[in-house]
Scaffold this motif. Structure first.
Motif, mmCIF file in Angstrom:
data_model
loop_
_atom_site.group_PDB
_atom_site.id
_atom_site.type_symbol
_atom_site.label_atom_id
_atom_site.label_comp_id
_atom_site.label_asym_id
_atom_site.label_seq_id
_atom_site.Cartn_x
_atom_site.Cartn_y
_atom_site.Cartn_z
ATOM 1 N N THR A 183 -12.928 -3.431 -3.961
ATOM 2 C CA THR A 183 -12.037 -3.000 -5.038
ATOM 3 C C THR A 183 -10.865 -2.247 -4.424
ATOM 4 O O THR A 183 -11.016 -1.544 -3.424
ATOM 5 N N LYS A 184 -9.685 -2.415 -5.034
ATOM 6 C CA LYS A 184 -8.472 -1.844 -4.449
ATOM 7 C C LYS A 184 -7.570 -1.225 -5.502
ATOM 8 O O LYS A 184 -7.613 -1.587 -6.683
ATOM 9 N N LEU A 185 -6.754 -0.323 -5.063
ATOM 10 C CA LEU A 185 -5.660 0.229 -5.849
ATOM 11 C C LEU A 185 -4.425 0.124 -4.961
ATOM 12 O O LEU A 185 -4.238 0.907 -4.035
ATOM 13 N N GLY A 186 -3.603 -0.886 -5.234
ATOM 14 C CA GLY A 186 -2.512 -1.186 -4.321
ATOM 15 C C GLY A 186 -3.096 -1.695 -3.010
ATOM 16 O O GLY A 186 -3.932 -2.595 -3.002
ATOM 17 N N ASP A 354 -5.852 3.570 5.893
ATOM 18 C CA ASP A 354 -7.008 4.292 6.431
ATOM 19 C C ASP A 354 -8.153 4.429 5.428
ATOM 20 O O ASP A 354 -8.895 5.420 5.443
ATOM 21 N N SER A 355 -8.332 3.407 4.591
ATOM 22 C CA SER A 355 -9.441 3.435 3.628
ATOM 23 C C SER A 355 -10.496 2.380 3.929
ATOM 24 O O SER A 355 -11.576 2.398 3.328
ATOM 25 N N LEU A 356 -10.207 1.444 4.863
ATOM 26 C CA LEU A 356 -11.145 0.372 5.196
ATOM 27 C C LEU A 356 -11.299 0.303 6.710
ATOM 28 O O LEU A 356 -10.348 0.013 7.436
ATOM 29 N N MET A 357 -12.521 0.568 7.172
ATOM 30 C CA MET A 357 -12.814 0.599 8.604
ATOM 31 C C MET A 357 -13.751 -0.549 8.958
ATOM 32 O O MET A 357 -14.696 -0.838 8.230
#
Length: 443
Positions: A183-186, A354-357
Motif C-alpha cells: 500500500t502506498k501514499l504517493g 526510505d519507507s521500503l527496504m
C-alpha cells in the motif's frame, strides 16, 4: 520521530527477516512485527528451514569470509544457539597451488584470518580426512584443504531459536499472512495488504521474502538484480551402523564441480547437492521465475530433472562410492534468490522515500520439515550461515549507518559487473516439467 520508534513491518520470517528483527529489537526498536505467508513457522517451504546447512568461511571475497567467521564465533555459543551448530570441519576440494582457483583464494583468506586449515597434496592424505571405515573415492589428481573452523548447522533449529528470541524481546510474529500488495501514499510505502483482506500499516516495510520476492512483487521490476533459481538436492538413508561409520566425516565441498555432501545427521540421512546456475520456472505474462515447491505443487513439487539424478549419483560416487549404490529416498528443488553478482541486496528502494527496504539476495537459502517427504532442501547458501549477524547489516542500512562501500556493494540500484564466481556455470535452464524424475529414477 526517533528511528527506534518507527512502526516497522518485516515481510518474511527467514534468515534475513528474523535476524533483522532481532538486531533492531536489541538496539531498542519498540514496534517490530514480522509476518509470513506460511500457516506454521518455520515455514514448510520457507527459505531458511533445513535440517543441515553448510557453515563455511570459504569465500574469495574477504568481507564475506570474515563475516562468516564472526558468525561462527556466535554459533559456538551454546547458551545462545544450543547445539544447532556442528563443527565437523569443511573439506574443500580444489587446488591450493592454483592461483586462479576459487578454492585456493578461499584458502588464502582462511590463512589470513588464522583459521585452523590444513592443505593436502596427495590422495593418501586426502583420504585420511575421513574417519576409519568410511569408504571414500581415490581423489585422483585432486588437492584440497580442511578447515576445522566450520561445519554445518541445523537450520530449522536455528530459525526456531531466533523466533523465540524475537518474541522475548517484544517483537510480534504473525503467520498465515500472504502479502499480495504494497500500500502506498504517493511514492511512500505505507504498509501491505494480504490475501485474506487484512492490512498492516507501517512507516517502514522490509521485504525479506527470499526467492518469492520477484513473483510476489512484480511491479518492483527487480529481475535485473536477482531472480529465483532452483537447485537440485537428493538424499540417501544409511543404516544406523553405516551412520556411525560416516558420522564424523567433514562436509565435502568441491568448487570445481559444485558438488557438496554432508555427513549423516541424527536420522542417518546424507544430503547432497550441486551448486550451479540452476533452473528457472517462468510464470505469467512477465515470465518471472517463481518457486515451485511442495506447497504450490503438492504432487510434483519435490521432483528434480532426471538428468540431475544421475549427475548427483555420479558425483556422490566420486566421494563415497558405496553410498552411491543406495537408492535416493528423496529429492528437492531448493529455491534460491540469486543475485547476479552474488552480493546481497540490502537497501532502500530508490523511489520509496526510505519507507521500503530490501533484505534479500541470499543466493542459497533453504528449508526443512520433520517429514522429509513433504519439504524442500538446499544447503550451500549465502545467507543462512550468517543468521546470527546478517541482521546487523540490515539494521545498519535502515539506520543509515552502513559504510559507503557496503552501501554500494548491496545497493538495489547497482549495475552488477561480475558473475557469481562460486557457482559452476553461469547460464540457468528453464525447468522442463516433462523431464522430472519418477520413483524408478531414484533406484
Amino acid at each position: 520521530m526517533a528511528q527506534e520508534h518507527r512502526k516497522t513491518l518485516i515481510v518474511g520470517s527467514g534468515c534475513f527477516g528474523l535476524s533483522t528483527a532481532f538486531h533492531l529489537l536489541k538496539r531498542g526498536w519498540t514496534d517490530v512485527t514480522v509476518i509470513d505467508r506460511a500457516a506454521t513457522l518455520p515455514a514448510l517451504d520457507g527459505a531458511s528451514n533445513d535440517f543441515n546447512r553448510i557453515v563455511r568461511t570459504s569465500y574469495t571475497d574477504y568481507f564475506y569470509a570474515k563475516l562468516a567467521h564472526d558468525a561462527i564465533e556466535s554459533w559456538r555459543d551454546r547458551d545462545e544457539w544450543n547445539d544447532a551448530y556442528h563443527e565437523s570441519g569443511v573439506f574443500v576440494l580444489g587446488s591450493p597451488d592454483a592461483v586462479v582457483d576459487y578454492a585456493h583464494k578461499s584458502y588464502l583468506n582462511d590463512l589470513k584470518m588464522g583459521l585452523r586449515v590444513v592443505s593436502f597434496h596427495n590422495q593418501t592424505a586426502l583420504r585420511e580426512v575421513f574417519p576409519p571405515g568410511a569408504q571414500v573415492g581415490s581423489f585422483a589428481d585432486r588437492t584440497g584443504h580442511l578447515n576445522r573452523d566450520g561445519g554445518w548447522a541445523n537450520a530449522g533449529q536455528g530459525v526456531s531459536i531466533l523466533i523465540t528470541k524475537v518474541k522475548e524481546l517484544g517483537g510480534k510474529i504473525i503467520s498465515g499472512k500472504n502479502v499480495i500488495e504494497l500500500t502506498k501514499l504517493g511514492r511512500k510505502t505505507t504498509g501491505v495488504r494480504c490475501s485474506d483482506g487484512t492490512t498492516f500499516n507501517a512507516s517502514l516495510v522490509v521485504l525479506a521474502t527470499g526467492s518469492w520476492t520477484g513473483s510476489a512483487f512484480p511491479d518492483l521490476q527487480m529481475e535485473n538484480i536477482f531472480r529465483a533459481t532452483g537447485q537440485c538436492v537428493a538424499m540417501v538413508k544409511l543404516t544406523p551402523e553405516e551412520g556411525d561409520i560416516y558420522r564424523n566425516s567433514p562436509v565435502v565441498l568441491d568448487f570445481s564441480s559444485g558438488f557438496y555432501v554432508f555427513p549423516p545427521n541424527e536420522d542417518n540421512l546424507v544430503k547432497m547437492a550441486v551448486h550451479a546456475a540452476g533452473y528457472t520456472h517462468s510464470v505469467g505474462a512477465k515470465k518471472i521465475s517463481t518457486p515451485r515447491t511442495v506447497t504450490s505443487d503438492p504432487e510434483t513439487g519435490l521432483q528434480i530433472p532426471r538428468a540431475n539424478v544421475k549427475e548427483l549419483r555420479d558425483w556422490l560416487r566420486m566421494v563415497y562410492p558405496a553410498l552411491a549404490e543406495k537408492p535416493f529416498v528423496a529429492t528437492r528443488l531448493c529455491w534460491y534468490n540469486d543475485s547476479v553478482d552474488g552480493d546481497w541486496v540490502i537497501g532502500y528502494h530508490p523511489e520509496s522515500e526510505d519507507s521500503l527496504m530490501f533484505a534479500t539476495g541470499g543466493s542459497g537459502n533453504s528449508i526443512r520439515h520433520h517429514n522429509l517427504f513433504v519439504s524442500d532442501y538446499g544447503s550451500l547458501g549465502h545467507a543462512y550461515k550468517f543468521l546470527p549477524v546478517i541482521g546487523r547489516l540490515v539494521a545498519d542500512a535502515i539506520e543509515g549507518k552502513l559504510s559507503a562501500d557496503l552501501t554500494a556493494k548491496f545497493a538495489v540500484t547497482r549495475i552488477p559487473d561480475k558473475p557469481d564466481q562460486s557457482r559452476r556455470g553461469q547460464i540457468t535452464q528453464e525447468l522442463d516439467l516433462s523431464q522430472l524424475c519418477i520413483a524408478q529414477d531414484l533406484q
